[in-house]
Design an enzyme around this catalytic site. Structure first.
Site, mmCIF file in Angstrom:
data_model
loop_
_atom_site.group_PDB
_atom_site.id
_atom_site.type_symbol
_atom_site.label_atom_id
_atom_site.label_comp_id
_atom_site.label_asym_id
_atom_site.label_seq_id
_atom_site.Cartn_x
_atom_site.Cartn_y
_atom_site.Cartn_z
ATOM 1 N N ASP A 105 -17.153 -79.175 -37.925
ATOM 2 C CA ASP A 105 -16.495 -78.692 -39.139
ATOM 3 C C ASP A 105 -15.921 -79.892 -39.893
ATOM 4 O O ASP A 105 -16.251 -81.038 -39.588
ATOM 5 C CB ASP A 105 -15.409 -77.647 -38.808
ATOM 6 C CG ASP A 105 -14.289 -78.207 -37.922
ATOM 7 O OD1 ASP A 105 -14.260 -79.434 -37.680
ATOM 8 O OD2 ASP A 105 -13.444 -77.405 -37.472
ATOM 9 N N SER A 155 9.649 -71.378 -40.814
ATOM 10 C CA SER A 155 9.816 -72.426 -39.797
ATOM 11 C C SER A 155 11.055 -72.227 -38.920
ATOM 12 O O SER A 155 12.121 -71.850 -39.405
ATOM 13 C CB SER A 155 9.924 -73.782 -40.490
ATOM 14 O OG SER A 155 10.269 -74.763 -39.540
ATOM 15 N N MET A 200 -4.425 -68.892 -29.726
ATOM 16 C CA MET A 200 -3.312 -68.251 -30.440
ATOM 17 C C MET A 200 -3.884 -67.382 -31.558
ATOM 18 O O MET A 200 -5.072 -67.467 -31.877
ATOM 19 C CB MET A 200 -2.343 -69.294 -31.003
ATOM 20 C CG MET A 200 -2.912 -70.158 -32.112
ATOM 21 S SD MET A 200 -1.742 -71.394 -32.700
ATOM 22 C CE MET A 200 -0.829 -70.445 -33.897
ATOM 23 N N ASN A 236 4.782 -87.247 -40.101
ATOM 24 C CA ASN A 236 5.564 -85.997 -40.093
ATOM 25 C C ASN A 236 7.070 -86.249 -40.124
ATOM 26 O O ASN A 236 7.841 -85.310 -40.065
ATOM 27 C CB ASN A 236 5.182 -85.112 -38.889
ATOM 28 C CG ASN A 236 5.745 -85.635 -37.588
ATOM 29 O OD1 ASN A 236 6.130 -86.802 -37.495
ATOM 30 N ND2 ASN A 236 5.804 -84.793 -36.583
ATOM 31 N N ASN A 248 -14.976 -81.902 -30.727
ATOM 32 C CA ASN A 248 -14.682 -81.061 -31.894
ATOM 33 C C ASN A 248 -15.934 -80.327 -32.330
ATOM 34 O O ASN A 248 -17.046 -80.823 -32.156
ATOM 35 C CB ASN A 248 -14.158 -81.907 -33.061
ATOM 36 C CG ASN A 248 -13.339 -81.084 -34.043
ATOM 37 O OD1 ASN A 248 -12.171 -80.797 -33.786
ATOM 38 N ND2 ASN A 248 -13.933 -80.668 -35.137
ATOM 39 N N LYS A 300 1.362 -84.065 -45.064
ATOM 40 C CA LYS A 300 1.414 -85.105 -44.025
ATOM 41 C C LYS A 300 0.574 -86.353 -44.344
ATOM 42 O O LYS A 300 0.969 -87.461 -44.000
ATOM 43 C CB LYS A 300 0.956 -84.531 -42.684
ATOM 44 C CG LYS A 300 1.977 -83.632 -42.022
ATOM 45 C CD LYS A 300 1.454 -83.190 -40.666
ATOM 46 C CE LYS A 300 2.494 -82.426 -39.888
ATOM 47 N NZ LYS A 300 2.072 -82.107 -38.518
ATOM 48 N N GLY A 346 -8.108 -82.053 -35.225
ATOM 49 C CA GLY A 346 -7.231 -81.842 -36.377
ATOM 50 C C GLY A 346 -5.958 -82.668 -36.251
ATOM 51 O O GLY A 346 -5.928 -83.694 -35.554
#
Ligand code: NAD
Length: 287
Positions: A160, A22, A210, A94, A157, A73, A135
């Site tokens: 899933d 992180s 990404m 968070n 979405n 979380k 998500g």
């Protein structure tokens, strides 16, 4: 900075697993140094099994608070004393603030996203927004947008494990806020075209763009993006995703995920220290 640490410094944690990669400890400690405030921020490897003891430890040692990341979380909410309305709706926290032994759970991801829009001069309040994804990031953004006064949310979405969860969150948004949220199947391209055409902002809150999906985009037809549309991507590595590339070629204003990341950190620091983090300085330091 380490030479300054004395008995008055307070500890802020980050509880997640895995977490050694992180960038948050570096970013947070740079800010505390610059602000010259007596806090240090350290990452702790906390699995779900260890979480109850970690929260007891936080209370016993009097940590000022803690960031919380995956896989904790959702689970952490049950160990806290108070939850913000956003956390109640999202079902995930968070950020923990320890105020004289009372632990409050916040979610700053959606706050960061909405603030990044505002700082970029984008006004989506009273308007419609299309979100790709269901998500953690998408849920936080949808809920904060609804609480901040976005009028309508179209959320897409794929079929899933996230689908049923985001349907449930949309239901709560519709019950508890003035915003109308609808969840669609991402495979429904004609609905996607129509909802984007009616939206002021399009937000990609999926990992498409990404690694390992770098170079890909959920929108491949540039004509779906008219030039008045603001196109945002939660992804910050790469800085310019395929979606943002396509949007730029259409003349759209674009925003990557850097602003969301920085402003969510700003919100956390405000909660823990009461101070405003120097965002431009952080941007420069983090490169
Ligand atoms: P998540 O695992 O909770 O959710 C992933 C979402 O992506 C789900 O909705 C899933 O259905 C969708 N998805 C995954 N693969 C897909 C595919 N091939 N096609 C269509 N949809 C697909 O992850 P998250 O925590 O919500 O993160 C989502 C993105 O947001 C990531 O890229 C993450 O890096 C980014 N993020 C950025 C910030 C920031 O501060 N900028 C904060 C949190 C997350």
């Amino acid at each position: 900075m380490r030479e300054n640490i004395d008995g008055h410094f307070l500890l802020i944690g980050l509880m997640a697993y895995p977490i050694r990669h992180s960038l948050s400890p570096k970013m947070q400690n740079i800010i505390y140094s610059k602000l010259d405030v007596p806090y240090v921020y350290l990452a702790f490897e906390v699995t779900q099994e260890k979480l109850p003891d970690a929260i007891k430890g936080l209370r016993a040692l009097g940590l000022r608070g803690s960031a919380v990341s995956m896989p904790n979380k959702q689970l952490v909410c049950q160990y806290l004393d108070k939850l913000t309305p956003a956390v109640e709706l999202i079902g995930a926290c968070n950020t923990i603030s320890n105020d004289d032994g009372v632990l409050t759970g916040y979610n700053t991801d959606g706050m960061g996203y909405m603030r990044s829009l505002k700082e970029a001069g984008v006004d989506v309040i009273g308007k419609k927004m299309t979100i790709l994804g269901g998500g953690g990031a998408a849920s936080a953004i949808a809920v904060q947008a609804a609480l901040d006064g976005v009028k309508e949310l179209a959320i897409f979405n794929q079929q899933d494990e996230c689908f049923a969860k985001i349907v449930e969150i949309a239901k709560r948004i519709n019950e508890k806020t003035a915003c109308k949220a609808t969840v669609y199947d991402l495979a429904d391209k004609s609905q996607l075209c129509q909802q984007i055409a009616e939206s002021t902002v399009l937000c990609n809150a999926t990992g498409v763009g990404m690694k390992p999906l770098e170079g890909q985009s959920l929108i491949t037809d540039p004509t779906m993006l008219r030039k008045e549309l603001v196109v945002t991507d939660c992804i910050y590595s790469p800085r310019k995703t395929k979606l943002l590339e396509i949007a730029e070629s259409q003349g759209c204003k674009t925003l990557n995920g850097i602003g969301m990341m920085l402003w969510q950190g700003h919100a956390q620091i405000k909660i823990w220290t009461g101070q405003d983090a120097p965002i431009d300085y952080v941007k420069e330091k983090m490169g």
